[in-house]
Design an enzyme around this catalytic site. Sequence first.
Site, short mmCIF file in Angstrom:
data_model
loop_
_atom_site.label_atom_id
_atom_site.label_comp_id
_atom_site.label_asym_id
_atom_site.label_seq_id
_atom_site.Cartn_x
_atom_site.Cartn_y
_atom_site.Cartn_z
N TYR A 40 5.20 -3.15 12.11
CA TYR A 40 4.92 -2.65 10.76
C TYR A 40 6.19 -2.02 10.21
CZ TYR A 40 3.08 0.24 6.99
OH TYR A 40 2.86 0.81 5.75
N GLU A 77 5.86 -3.10 1.64
CA GLU A 77 5.37 -3.09 3.02
C GLU A 77 5.40 -4.49 3.64
OE1 GLU A 77 1.45 -1.01 4.24
OE2 GLU A 77 0.94 -3.14 4.23
#
Length: 369
Positions: free
Chosen positions: A101, A185
């Site tokens: 992530y 993101e």
Amino acid sequence: MRLFEYQGKELFSKYGIRVPRSKLAGDESQALSAVEEIGLPAVIKAQVLSGGRGKAGGVVLVRTKDEAKREARRVLGLRVGGEHTRALLVEEASEHTQEMYLSVSLNRGRREFVALASRSGGTEVESLAKGAMVEVPVPLEGLTDDDSYTLSTKVGLYGRTSSEFRSILLKLERLSREEECELAEINPLAVRFDGSLVALDSKVVLDDNALFRHPEFSQLPPEDPLEGEAAKFGFAFVRLDGDVAVVGNGAGLVLSTLDLVSDFGGRAACFLDLGGGAQRDRVEAALRLVRGLPNARVILVNIFGGITRTTDVAEGLKGVLSEAPMALVFARISGAEEEEARALLSGAGVAVFRTPQEAALAAVKAVSR
Ligand code: GDP
Ligand code: MN
């Protein structure tokens, strides 16, 4: 404003962040030619703005053409968090060993941007153990090489993965600053067998206050034209993937009609609620709309005339039927002025019934022939 995955990935590419080869498809046939071009196996991904897409079945790996066809159709009819699929992104499948992530986001409470990263990302990122997510603050002038090294070390990366990670982080941070994002993101940021990284998903949220400086983002891909039409008349409309188009007045009545269709072994092509007080023009608009559903083979109209005058409904039905040939229409009409309504419809190509059960059964029988 949240961008679609494919728009976010276009930005990633522009800033030199590696993404899988992909192609956007608006319908089933475009999806199939995209699969031809991208090759198999491929990943078919619903383009929606809602989260939880993967868990809702909006991301699927396909290995054969048949599978691609079936899944493209299914995902096109899918709704994620109440939002229908706007388009499909057909992507080459990326084999990988790990999902990380990485994001750069605005922390309003601290009045600063922060870069967050974790060795384990993917769809379970919300349930990560405390401490698994590490961060570095992003200075207003931008991240330095040293900052990127700090984050990479905190995540525990080394070798090729570390150097690619640092380079992606710097690019993502520059993207978020220049495009004025609240969030940029990558989840998952996939680690491949050779340690290299590729961004499998994008989530980019632009700062609405800065949107006027980025006119290129103001255009969303066109909505489903039928949904646009439904919205114009204030109909509650949901596309479904069966072949019996269901139209009625009142959400409860339409829902129970869907149940009847399925009880009799049929599958609904849509849910369309005209709302109370359906006037002739609204009935006509609704019928023209469902006539445009490619998968509908019959139309089942269930009208209870309380506020609605059933003669209005009958006039509407007759009007639309006289315009152009239409899938078979089965109607249950009861309530105010029902005898007059039936008389109006005799010989107009509508099979009229007294009960919803009879009408639904006839509609289902007609498509199973
Ligand atoms: P989200 O649910 O909207 O976040 O959808 P994602 O695009 O993040 O995809 C969900 C999951 O599908 C990812 O965590 C991956 O495990 C998997 N996935 C997505 N794209 C690919 C791909 O190209 N190859 C493979 N093998 N898995 C993928
Ligand atoms: Mn994701």
